[in-house]
Design a protein around this motif. Structure first.
Motif, PDB file in Angstrom:
ATOM      1  N   ASP A 181       0.841  -1.195   0.000  1.00  0.00           N
ATOM      2  CA  ASP A 181       0.000   0.000   0.000  1.00  0.00           C
ATOM      3  C   ASP A 181       0.880   1.250   0.000  1.00  0.00           C
ATOM      4  O   ASP A 181       1.880   1.333   0.711  1.00  0.00           O
ATOM      5  N   ARG A 182       0.515   2.250  -0.787  1.00  0.00           N
ATOM      6  CA  ARG A 182       1.316   3.471  -0.905  1.00  0.00           C
ATOM      7  C   ARG A 182       1.331   4.280   0.393  1.00  0.00           C
ATOM      8  O   ARG A 182       2.164   5.164   0.571  1.00  0.00           O
ATOM      9  N   ASN A 183       0.416   3.984   1.318  1.00  0.00           N
ATOM     10  CA  ASN A 183       0.396   4.704   2.586  1.00  0.00           C
ATOM     11  C   ASN A 183       1.273   4.050   3.652  1.00  0.00           C
ATOM     12  O   ASN A 183       1.377   4.580   4.762  1.00  0.00           O
ATOM     13  N   TYR A 184       1.876   2.928   3.342  1.00  0.00           N
ATOM     14  CA  TYR A 184       2.573   2.139   4.363  1.00  0.00           C
ATOM     15  C   TYR A 184       3.672   2.960   5.035  1.00  0.00           C
ATOM     16  O   TYR A 184       3.727   3.068   6.267  1.00  0.00           O
ATOM     17  N   LEU A 185       4.570   3.534   4.263  1.00  0.00           N
ATOM     18  CA  LEU A 185       5.679   4.279   4.841  1.00  0.00           C
ATOM     19  C   LEU A 185       5.217   5.624   5.384  1.00  0.00           C
ATOM     20  O   LEU A 185       5.704   6.092   6.421  1.00  0.00           O
ATOM     21  N   LEU A 186       4.274   6.257   4.702  1.00  0.00           N
ATOM     22  CA  LEU A 186       3.735   7.543   5.152  1.00  0.00           C
ATOM     23  C   LEU A 186       3.156   7.430   6.554  1.00  0.00           C
ATOM     24  O   LEU A 186       3.402   8.282   7.418  1.00  0.00           O
ATOM     25  N   ASP A 187       2.377   6.382   6.813  1.00  0.00           N
ATOM     26  CA  ASP A 187       1.767   6.195   8.135  1.00  0.00           C
ATOM     27  C   ASP A 187       2.834   6.099   9.217  1.00  0.00           C
ATOM     28  O   ASP A 187       2.708   6.693  10.300  1.00  0.00           O
ATOM     29  N   ARG A 188       3.881   5.360   8.943  1.00  0.00           N
ATOM     30  CA  ARG A 188       4.926   5.155   9.958  1.00  0.00           C
ATOM     31  C   ARG A 188       5.769   6.407  10.163  1.00  0.00           C
ATOM     32  O   ARG A 188       6.197   6.693  11.283  1.00  0.00           O
ATOM     33  N   MET A 189       5.988   7.150   9.107  1.00  0.00           N
ATOM     34  CA  MET A 189       6.691   8.423   9.240  1.00  0.00           C
ATOM     35  C   MET A 189       5.886   9.371  10.127  1.00  0.00           C
ATOM     36  O   MET A 189       6.427   9.982  11.059  1.00  0.00           O
ATOM     37  N   SER A 190       4.603   9.497   9.852  1.00  0.00           N
ATOM     38  CA  SER A 190       3.749  10.400  10.620  1.00  0.00           C
ATOM     39  C   SER A 190       3.638   9.952  12.076  1.00  0.00           C
ATOM     40  O   SER A 190       3.700  10.777  13.001  1.00  0.00           O
ATOM     41  N   LEU A 191       3.490   8.639  12.287  1.00  0.00           N
ATOM     42  CA  LEU A 191       3.345   8.116  13.653  1.00  0.00           C
ATOM     43  C   LEU A 191       4.605   8.376  14.466  1.00  0.00           C
ATOM     44  O   LEU A 191       4.537   8.803  15.622  1.00  0.00           O
ATOM     45  N   GLY A 192       5.761   8.141  13.878  1.00  0.00           N
ATOM     46  CA  GLY A 192       7.002   8.371  14.597  1.00  0.00           C
ATOM     47  C   GLY A 192       7.179   9.821  14.994  1.00  0.00           C
ATOM     48  O   GLY A 192       7.611  10.131  16.115  1.00  0.00           O
ATOM     49  N   ILE A 193       6.833  10.734  14.090  1.00  0.00           N
ATOM     50  CA  ILE A 193       7.004  12.162  14.376  1.00  0.00           C
ATOM     51  C   ILE A 193       6.098  12.607  15.522  1.00  0.00           C
ATOM     52  O   ILE A 193       6.524  13.316  16.436  1.00  0.00           O
ATOM     53  N   VAL A 194       4.824  12.195  15.514  1.00  0.00           N
ATOM     54  CA  VAL A 194       3.926  12.643  16.591  1.00  0.00           C
ATOM     55  C   VAL A 194       4.267  11.966  17.911  1.00  0.00           C
ATOM     56  O   VAL A 194       4.046  12.554  18.980  1.00  0.00           O
ATOM     57  N   ARG A 195       4.830  10.756  17.869  1.00  0.00           N
ATOM     58  CA  ARG A 195       5.265  10.114  19.116  1.00  0.00           C
ATOM     59  C   ARG A 195       6.437  10.881  19.733  1.00  0.00           C
ATOM     60  O   ARG A 195       6.507  11.052  20.950  1.00  0.00           O
ATOM     61  N   ILE A 196       7.362  11.341  18.914  1.00  0.00           N
ATOM     62  CA  ILE A 196       8.444  12.177  19.428  1.00  0.00           C
ATOM     63  C   ILE A 196       7.872  13.462  20.014  1.00  0.00           C
ATOM     64  O   ILE A 196       8.256  13.903  21.104  1.00  0.00           O
ATOM     65  N   SER A 197       6.932  14.074  19.305  1.00  0.00           N
ATOM     66  CA  SER A 197       6.321  15.314  19.768  1.00  0.00           C
ATOM     67  C   SER A 197       5.561  15.108  21.072  1.00  0.00           C
ATOM     68  O   SER A 197       5.389  16.046  21.850  1.00  0.00           O
ATOM     69  N   ASP A 198       5.102  13.894  21.318  1.00  0.00           N
ATOM     70  CA  ASP A 198       4.367  13.573  22.541  1.00  0.00           C
ATOM     71  C   ASP A 198       5.307  13.185  23.670  1.00  0.00           C
ATOM     72  O   ASP A 198       4.857  12.746  24.726  1.00  0.00           O
ATOM     73  N   GLY A 199       6.626  13.330  23.463  1.00  0.00           N
ATOM     74  CA  GLY A 199       7.590  13.002  24.499  1.00  0.00           C
ATOM     75  C   GLY A 199       7.769  11.521  24.708  1.00  0.00           C
ATOM     76  O   GLY A 199       8.093  11.073  25.810  1.00  0.00           O
ATOM     77  N   GLN A 200       7.574  10.719  23.668  1.00  0.00           N
ATOM     78  CA  GLN A 200       7.684   9.275  23.783  1.00  0.00           C
ATOM     79  C   GLN A 200       8.666   8.717  22.743  1.00  0.00           C
ATOM     80  O   GLN A 200       8.259   8.051  21.786  1.00  0.00           O
ATOM     81  N   PRO A 201       9.957   8.988  22.917  1.00  0.00           N
ATOM     82  CA  PRO A 201      10.927   8.488  21.938  1.00  0.00           C
ATOM     83  C   PRO A 201      10.959   6.971  21.841  1.00  0.00           C
ATOM     84  O   PRO A 201      11.238   6.421  20.775  1.00  0.00           O
ATOM     85  N   GLN A 202      10.665   6.284  22.947  1.00  0.00           N
ATOM     86  CA  GLN A 202      10.661   4.819  22.897  1.00  0.00           C
ATOM     87  C   GLN A 202       9.522   4.314  22.012  1.00  0.00           C
ATOM     88  O   GLN A 202       9.694   3.374  21.227  1.00  0.00           O
ATOM     89  N   ALA A 203       8.345   4.944  22.119  1.00  0.00           N
ATOM     90  CA  ALA A 203       7.199   4.536  21.306  1.00  0.00           C
ATOM     91  C   ALA A 203       7.422   4.858  19.838  1.00  0.00           C
ATOM     92  O   ALA A 203       6.797   4.246  18.963  1.00  0.00           O
ATOM     93  N   ALA A 204       8.309   5.817  19.561  1.00  0.00           N
ATOM     94  CA  ALA A 204       8.597   6.179  18.175  1.00  0.00           C
ATOM     95  C   ALA A 204       9.618   5.242  17.537  1.00  0.00           C
ATOM     96  O   ALA A 204       9.845   5.307  16.327  1.00  0.00           O
ATOM     97  N   GLU A 205      10.225   4.374  18.343  1.00  0.00           N
ATOM     98  CA  GLU A 205      11.319   3.531  17.870  1.00  0.00           C
ATOM     99  C   GLU A 205      10.922   2.654  16.690  1.00  0.00           C
ATOM    100  O   GLU A 205      11.576   2.670  15.632  1.00  0.00           O
ATOM    101  N   ALA A 206       9.870   1.868  16.843  1.00  0.00           N
ATOM    102  CA  ALA A 206       9.508   0.879  15.817  1.00  0.00           C
ATOM    103  C   ALA A 206       9.142   1.526  14.478  1.00  0.00           C
ATOM    104  O   ALA A 206       9.695   1.144  13.431  1.00  0.00           O
ATOM    105  N   PRO A 207       8.228   2.500  14.463  1.00  0.00           N
ATOM    106  CA  PRO A 207       7.881   3.073  13.155  1.00  0.00           C
ATOM    107  C   PRO A 207       9.049   3.798  12.502  1.00  0.00           C
ATOM    108  O   PRO A 207       9.243   3.692  11.286  1.00  0.00           O
TER     109      PRO A 207
END
Length: 408
Positions: A56-82
């Motif tokens: 799916d063309r959204n596969y990488l986009l979703d993970r990029m967006s998820l990682g960025i907002v997890r960092i913004s939420d102060g959760q670098p560990q949660a941003a690790e996988a995406p």
């Protein structure tokens, strides 16, 4: 708001979000949640529709967006996988022979999927570097930051002496279509150019400095990176001096505003452009300790300006912009049908018209993009003393969105 997450002998890194708001509406989409600093809800929104199919063309986009907002939420560990998946994909796939980046990568079974505009890829590497630095992994931070410094595609200037726009490049590709040179122009009509991504050089220098620990070669590399950064953006010279002279033990990365929105334009909506949401301006970031005098820091990255420069855009839409040609087919078909004195000629004309309509309908530009990027990013530095310290971060003239970190 982002919170302190790493403390090191040399440096700690605090990633901060300072985002402008938008008017209230009954339904809050992803960008509205980010604008309100509701990063947890934004992450939940992304996760609720997270694409699992790598084709799916959204596969990488979703993970990029998820990682960025997890960092913004102060959760670098949660941003690790995406973000690790984003890094592995961008680092190992889609790099051309001349070290520029491709618009897409081939996934499983040869299916092409989205990997972003070049500026989105560079910023993704930057966020990965931030996530690694927050965890104290400065070697991995250096690898990610340096990966953002790939070569760009420069198509030069138009006949008026101005830098070519995407529309100029598309028009030239269409002019070369009849001679069969359109694809060659898009694929090889540019000059590989050294990046102008000052933020990437700055983050690479910071990682090298954190790793130096008395290693003069590593410190020299940091100086070289800093020199590249302030040569591109002279306003960054003060912060690089502060870092090299060891007058800071804490670094702040602060995002401000909403990034540009990707929209269609041109004949049949066949081309894409990024239009600003938050306007660009030269205002600095003011940093205060315990309400003392402000230290001002210049913008390290203006995403609006990156997105408007053809060197930071892929040409997937230009490659598929056949609506101009399709309209030419429709015009030719109309002339053939009108001038025909027999049924066969009329059917030929109708076929050309239908062919033109079909081509135009399928040539619309893809407008998916990373919606959670900021309009600008600041990098600031300070020496935080022992004891309880209140830190204030503010863009002058926008005090409503002042950030205060208590008890640092």
């Amino acid at each position: 708001m982002r919170r302190p997450t790493a403390t090191l002998p040399l440096l700690s890194l605090i990633a901060g979000a300072l985002l402008c708001g938008c008017a209230s509406t009954p339904e809050r989409n992803l960008r509205e949640l980010v604008a309100r600093d509701q990063f947890g809800k934004a992450a939940a929104r992304i996760e609720s529709t997270l694409v699992q199919d790598r084709k799916d063309r959204n596969y990488l986009l979703d993970r990029m967006s998820l990682g960025i907002v997890r960092i913004s939420d102060g959760q670098p560990q949660a941003a690790e996988a995406p973000l690790l998946e984003v890094f592995d994909t961008l680092r190992t796939q889609g790099i051309n022979d001349d070290k520029t980046v491709a618009a897409a990568v081939f996934g499983e079974e040869g299916v092409i999927f989205w990997k972003g505009e070049p500026f989105e890829q560079a910023l993704a590497f930057t966020y990965i570097a931030i996530q690694r630095a927050e965890r104290g992994e400065w070697d991995n931070a250096r690898a990610a930051a340096s990966s953002s410094l790939f070569l760009l595609k420069d198509f030069g200037e138009n006949e008026k002496g101005a830098r070519k726009s995407t529309q100029d490049i598309a028009a030239e590709a269409v002019r070369r279509e009849n001679a069969g040179e359109s694809a060659a122009y898009i694929d090889k009509g540019y000059t590989p150019a050294k990046t102008n991504f000052a933020l990437g050089y700055l983050m690479t220098g910071i990682a090298n400095l954190a790793l130096a620990q008395g290693d003069t070669a590593r410190e020299d590399e940091a100086r070289d990176n800093f020199r590249e950064a302030f040569t591109l953006q002279p306003g960054l010279r003060p912060i690089t001096d502060v870092l090299i002279e060891r007058r800071a033990n804490t670094i702040f990365v602060v995002d401000y505003g909403l990034g540009p929105r990707k929209t269609r334009y041109g004949p049949g909506g066949s081309l894409a452009q990024f239009t600003p949401t938050t306007a660009s301006d030269p205002r600095p970031l003011d940093l205060r300790l315990n309400d003392g005098p402000a230290a001002s820091f210049a913008i390290a990255c203006d995403v609006n300006r990156m997105a408007s420069d053809h060197m930071w855009n892929n040409f997937e839409d230009v490659r598929q912009a056949k609506s101009v040609i399709g309209q030419g087919m429709m015009l030719g078909g109309a002339v053939t049908a009108a001038s025909s004195n027999n049924e066969t000629g009329a059917w030929v004309g109708l076929g050309l018209i239908l062919g033109g309509l079909l081509t135009s309908a399928t040539a619309q530009a893809d407008t998916r993009y990373c919606e959670v990027l900021p309009q600008r990013t600041y990098v600031a530095a300070a020496w935080i003393p022992d004891g309880q310290t209140t830190i204030s971060l503010e863009v002058p003239g926008d005090s409503y969105w002042r950030m205060r970190l208590l008890g640092v």
